[in-house]
Design a protein around this motif. Structure first.
Motif, PDB file in Angstrom:
ATOM      1  N   THR A 102      30.822  35.791  49.452  1.00 21.72           N
ATOM      2  CA  THR A 102      31.097  34.744  50.423  1.00 21.72           C
ATOM      3  C   THR A 102      31.743  33.544  49.749  1.00 21.72           C
ATOM      4  O   THR A 102      31.103  32.874  48.950  1.00 21.72           O
ATOM      5  CB  THR A 102      29.787  34.271  51.090  1.00 21.72           C
ATOM      6  N   PRO A 103      33.014  33.236  50.033  1.00 24.72           N
ATOM      7  CA  PRO A 103      33.602  32.007  49.485  1.00 24.72           C
ATOM      8  C   PRO A 103      32.991  30.786  50.164  1.00 24.72           C
ATOM      9  O   PRO A 103      32.635  30.821  51.342  1.00 24.72           O
ATOM     10  CB  PRO A 103      35.092  32.150  49.809  1.00 24.72           C
ATOM     11  N   LEU A 104      32.875  29.720  49.397  1.00 23.35           N
ATOM     12  CA  LEU A 104      32.300  28.472  49.894  1.00 23.35           C
ATOM     13  C   LEU A 104      33.393  27.417  49.914  1.00 23.35           C
ATOM     14  O   LEU A 104      33.981  27.101  48.876  1.00 23.35           O
ATOM     15  CB  LEU A 104      31.141  28.041  48.996  1.00 23.35           C
ATOM     16  N   TYR A 105      33.686  26.871  51.090  1.00 23.73           N
ATOM     17  CA  TYR A 105      34.787  25.918  51.275  1.00 23.73           C
ATOM     18  C   TYR A 105      34.262  24.489  51.215  1.00 23.73           C
ATOM     19  O   TYR A 105      33.348  24.119  51.962  1.00 23.73           O
ATOM     20  CB  TYR A 105      35.485  26.177  52.614  1.00 23.73           C
ATOM     21  N   ASP A 106      34.841  23.696  50.322  1.00 22.70           N
ATOM     22  CA  ASP A 106      34.438  22.306  50.133  1.00 22.70           C
ATOM     23  C   ASP A 106      35.462  21.395  50.798  1.00 22.70           C
ATOM     24  O   ASP A 106      36.553  21.158  50.264  1.00 22.70           O
ATOM     25  CB  ASP A 106      34.333  22.002  48.632  1.00 22.70           C
ATOM     26  N   LEU A 107      35.117  20.882  51.973  1.00 24.30           N
ATOM     27  CA  LEU A 107      36.034  20.012  52.705  1.00 24.30           C
ATOM     28  C   LEU A 107      36.179  18.636  52.052  1.00 24.30           C
ATOM     29  O   LEU A 107      37.189  17.964  52.251  1.00 24.30           O
ATOM     30  CB  LEU A 107      35.546  19.830  54.143  1.00 24.30           C
ATOM     31  N   VAL A 108      35.189  18.231  51.280  1.00 28.63           N
ATOM     32  CA  VAL A 108      35.217  16.909  50.650  1.00 28.63           C
ATOM     33  C   VAL A 108      36.151  16.894  49.453  1.00 28.63           C
ATOM     34  O   VAL A 108      36.996  16.008  49.301  1.00 28.63           O
ATOM     35  CB  VAL A 108      33.794  16.487  50.231  1.00 28.63           C
ATOM     36  N   ARG A 109      36.046  17.898  48.602  1.00 30.46           N
ATOM     37  CA  ARG A 109      36.819  17.940  47.364  1.00 30.46           C
ATOM     38  C   ARG A 109      38.054  18.829  47.444  1.00 30.46           C
ATOM     39  O   ARG A 109      38.843  18.891  46.507  1.00 30.46           O
ATOM     40  CB  ARG A 109      35.927  18.421  46.218  1.00 30.46           C
ATOM     41  N   GLY A 110      38.192  19.544  48.555  1.00 29.07           N
ATOM     42  CA  GLY A 110      39.346  20.416  48.708  1.00 29.07           C
ATOM     43  C   GLY A 110      39.318  21.628  47.793  1.00 29.07           C
ATOM     44  O   GLY A 110      40.360  22.131  47.358  1.00 29.07           O
ATOM     45  N   GLU A 111      38.119  22.138  47.499  1.00 27.21           N
ATOM     46  CA  GLU A 111      37.958  23.268  46.598  1.00 27.21           C
ATOM     47  C   GLU A 111      37.397  24.470  47.346  1.00 27.21           C
ATOM     48  O   GLU A 111      36.764  24.327  48.397  1.00 27.21           O
ATOM     49  CB  GLU A 111      37.004  22.904  45.448  1.00 27.21           C
ATOM     50  N   ILE A 112      37.637  25.667  46.775  1.00 29.57           N
ATOM     51  CA  ILE A 112      37.012  26.892  47.275  1.00 29.57           C
ATOM     52  C   ILE A 112      36.240  27.494  46.114  1.00 29.57           C
ATOM     53  O   ILE A 112      36.806  27.789  45.061  1.00 29.57           O
ATOM     54  CB  ILE A 112      38.051  27.902  47.800  1.00 29.57           C
ATOM     55  N   TYR A 113      34.926  27.665  46.298  1.00 27.85           N
ATOM     56  CA  TYR A 113      34.074  28.193  45.236  1.00 27.85           C
ATOM     57  C   TYR A 113      33.796  29.675  45.514  1.00 27.85           C
ATOM     58  O   TYR A 113      33.416  30.047  46.627  1.00 27.85           O
ATOM     59  CB  TYR A 113      32.765  27.418  45.172  1.00 27.85           C
ATOM     60  N   LYS A 114      33.972  30.491  44.467  1.00 30.54           N
ATOM     61  CA  LYS A 114      33.742  31.925  44.593  1.00 30.54           C
ATOM     62  C   LYS A 114      32.977  32.435  43.374  1.00 30.54           C
ATOM     63  O   LYS A 114      33.040  31.841  42.298  1.00 30.54           O
ATOM     64  CB  LYS A 114      35.073  32.679  44.692  1.00 30.54           C
ATOM     65  N   ALA A 115      32.279  33.547  43.564  1.00 30.78           N
ATOM     66  CA  ALA A 115      31.657  34.228  42.438  1.00 30.78           C
ATOM     67  C   ALA A 115      32.730  34.975  41.654  1.00 30.78           C
ATOM     68  O   ALA A 115      33.779  35.339  42.197  1.00 30.78           O
ATOM     69  CB  ALA A 115      30.596  35.205  42.931  1.00 30.78           C
ATOM     70  N   SER A 116      32.474  35.188  40.372  1.00 35.07           N
ATOM     71  CA  SER A 116      33.363  35.989  39.539  1.00 35.07           C
ATOM     72  C   SER A 116      32.558  37.124  38.914  1.00 35.07           C
ATOM     73  O   SER A 116      31.355  37.263  39.173  1.00 35.07           O
ATOM     74  CB  SER A 116      33.994  35.122  38.443  1.00 35.07           C
ATOM     75  N   ASP A 117      33.205  37.933  38.086  1.00 42.63           N
ATOM     76  CA  ASP A 117      32.505  39.059  37.474  1.00 42.63           C
ATOM     77  C   ASP A 117      31.336  38.608  36.607  1.00 42.63           C
ATOM     78  O   ASP A 117      30.329  39.311  36.495  1.00 42.63           O
ATOM     79  CB  ASP A 117      33.472  39.882  36.626  1.00 42.63           C
ATOM     80  N   ASP A 118      31.450  37.437  35.995  1.00 41.71           N
ATOM     81  CA  ASP A 118      30.406  36.984  35.081  1.00 41.71           C
ATOM     82  C   ASP A 118      29.660  35.733  35.557  1.00 41.71           C
ATOM     83  O   ASP A 118      28.784  35.231  34.866  1.00 41.71           O
ATOM     84  CB  ASP A 118      30.989  36.705  33.693  1.00 41.71           C
ATOM     85  N   LYS A 119      29.988  35.242  36.744  1.00 39.50           N
ATOM     86  CA  LYS A 119      29.308  34.065  37.267  1.00 39.50           C
ATOM     87  C   LYS A 119      29.014  34.245  38.751  1.00 39.50           C
ATOM     88  O   LYS A 119      29.837  34.767  39.498  1.00 39.50           O
ATOM     89  CB  LYS A 119      30.148  32.806  37.056  1.00 39.50           C
ATOM     90  N   PRO A 120      27.848  33.762  39.197  1.00 35.07           N
ATOM     91  CA  PRO A 120      27.514  33.879  40.616  1.00 35.07           C
ATOM     92  C   PRO A 120      28.197  32.789  41.423  1.00 35.07           C
ATOM     93  O   PRO A 120      28.805  31.863  40.872  1.00 35.07           O
ATOM     94  CB  PRO A 120      25.996  33.678  40.618  1.00 35.07           C
ATOM     95  N   LEU A 121      28.085  32.875  42.721  1.00 39.25           N
ATOM     96  CA  LEU A 121      28.477  31.764  43.579  1.00 39.25           C
ATOM     97  C   LEU A 121      27.576  30.578  43.260  1.00 39.25           C
ATOM     98  O   LEU A 121      26.362  30.728  43.146  1.00 39.25           O
ATOM     99  CB  LEU A 121      28.337  32.151  45.047  1.00 39.25           C
ATOM    100  N   GLU A 122      28.164  29.396  43.101  1.00 47.23           N
ATOM    101  CA  GLU A 122      27.386  28.210  42.756  1.00 47.23           C
ATOM    102  C   GLU A 122      27.635  27.108  43.776  1.00 47.23           C
ATOM    103  O   GLU A 122      28.777  26.727  44.030  1.00 47.23           O
ATOM    104  CB  GLU A 122      27.756  27.732  41.353  1.00 47.23           C
ATOM    105  N   VAL A 123      26.548  26.594  44.340  1.00 45.06           N
ATOM    106  CA  VAL A 123      26.610  25.470  45.262  1.00 45.06           C
ATOM    107  C   VAL A 123      26.456  24.195  44.446  1.00 45.06           C
ATOM    108  O   VAL A 123      25.468  24.029  43.727  1.00 45.06           O
ATOM    109  CB  VAL A 123      25.501  25.560  46.324  1.00 45.06           C
ATOM    110  N   PRO A 124      27.406  23.257  44.529  1.00 45.71           N
ATOM    111  CA  PRO A 124      27.335  22.050  43.701  1.00 45.71           C
ATOM    112  C   PRO A 124      26.123  21.184  44.024  1.00 45.71           C
ATOM    113  O   PRO A 124      25.564  21.231  45.121  1.00 45.71           O
ATOM    114  CB  PRO A 124      28.635  21.304  44.037  1.00 45.71           C
ATOM    115  N   GLU A 125      25.737  20.379  43.064  1.00 44.79           N
ATOM    116  CA  GLU A 125      24.642  19.420  43.232  1.00 44.79           C
ATOM    117  C   GLU A 125      24.947  18.470  44.389  1.00 44.79           C
ATOM    118  O   GLU A 125      26.079  18.021  44.561  1.00 44.79           O
ATOM    119  CB  GLU A 125      24.488  18.634  41.925  1.00 44.79           C
ATOM    120  N   ASP A 126      23.945  18.195  45.202  1.00 42.69           N
ATOM    121  CA  ASP A 126      24.021  17.250  46.320  1.00 42.69           C
ATOM    122  C   ASP A 126      24.874  17.729  47.505  1.00 42.69           C
ATOM    123  O   ASP A 126      25.043  16.984  48.481  1.00 42.69           O
ATOM    124  CB  ASP A 126      24.552  15.886  45.869  1.00 42.69           C
ATOM    125  N   ALA A 127      25.418  18.940  47.433  1.00 43.86           N
ATOM    126  CA  ALA A 127      26.265  19.423  48.522  1.00 43.86           C
ATOM    127  C   ALA A 127      25.451  19.657  49.792  1.00 43.86           C
ATOM    128  O   ALA A 127      24.308  20.118  49.746  1.00 43.86           O
ATOM    129  CB  ALA A 127      26.961  20.716  48.122  1.00 43.86           C
TER     130      ALA A 127
END
Length: 277
Positions: free
Chosen positions: A207-232
């Motif tokens: 599941t990609p995570l869309y950041d409307l505040v920072r204009g970023e899209i966060y995704k998991a990779s082969d070696d890293k999980p999906l990460e929700v930023p602090e205070d989001a």
């Protein structure tokens, strides 16, 4: 602890561990350390989380060694499970509130003093639940999940578990996170401190995570999980499907969206949690 780690790794690699007279005493020592929070499936080193694969090996060893046993008492509270992971029995000295109504915590879980468990809820083996956390009604803390301090897992929240592969990261919820009702956090997702997950939010590796505040899209990779930023502050959203025939049908897909970052107004809305503890 290094000697216990070596013993677990040796037994886990044995093809005939069930016949080893040392296996069960070693496992019982391991389970005791796990239950008291002396060892855990993952731990924070700096800002990173490190998986302790040998701890998962020890849990799996317990399932190999266990024999089916009838547990509980009476016809209404009778269970059949591996005798290596019975239900945990709490006392007043544990300082954990287990409110009556059908909750269950397995041996091999660490539940810190001041945790509140509202019925019915379930905490699976290998989980770590830190101080001041509330596990609300119909909530699940899956195997090896790591839950921080002062977290609120709201009603029907599901925190997924993981046992295999042994090097896979569990779901991690850091300190002061609010997980809203009917949320689902799965597949090793990392939710950083003070984040707020609005009711119905689902987070997985795919599941990609869309950041409307920072204009970023966060995704998991082969070696890293999906990460929700602090205070989001994350809420359920949707995105249009542009390919036919979905576009012709005006279909959209679910996606989680960061709509803001935690501020004083957010804190005031959830400050009631302190009164409930």
């Amino acid at each position: 602890m290094s000697s216990l780690k070596s013993a677990i790794e040796r037994l886990a690699s044995s093809g005939e561990v069930e016949r080893d007279p040392e296996a069960r005493p070693v496992f019982l020592e391991f389970r005791d350390q796990l239950t008291h929070g002396k060892i855990r499936a993952a731990e924070k080193v700096g800002k990173d989380w490190v998986v302790n694969a040998w701890v998962k090996q020890g849990i799996l060893l317990g399932f190999r060694l266990g024999e089916l046993s009838q547990m509980g008492s009476g016809s209404c509270l009778s269970f059949v499970d591996k005798d290596t992971f019975p239900a945990r029995q709490f006392t007043v000295a544990d300082s954990v509130r287990i409110v009556p109504g059908g909750s269950s915590v397995r041996m091999g879980c660490y539940v810190a003093p001041s945790v509140i468990c509202m019925p019915p809820m379930f905490i699976n083996v290998g989980a770590y639940v830190d101080e001041g956390t509330m596990v609300d009604s119909h909530a699940l803390v899956g195997s090896c999940a790591q839950i921080g301090k002062r977290v609120h897992l709201s009603a029907a929240a599901q925190i997924g578990g993981v046992m295999e592969p042994v090097n896979a990261a569990p779901v991690i919820i850091e300190d002061d996170v609010l997980v809203g009702g009917n949320c689902g956090v799965y597949e090793g997702t990392l939710v950083r401190a003070r984040a707020v997950l609005g009711a119905g939010t689902i987070l997985t590796r795919s599941t990609p995570l869309y950041d409307l505040v920072r204009g970023e899209i966060y995704k998991a990779s082969d070696d890293k999980p999906l990460e929700v930023p602090e205070d989001a502050v994350v809420v359920p959203g949707s995105r249009a499907v542009k390919k036919a025939p979905a576009a012709d049908w005006n279909l959209s897909l679910y996606t989680p969206v960061i709509v803001k970052y935690r501020d004083d107004k957010t804190d005031r809305r959830i400050e009631l949690e302190n009164w409930l503890r």
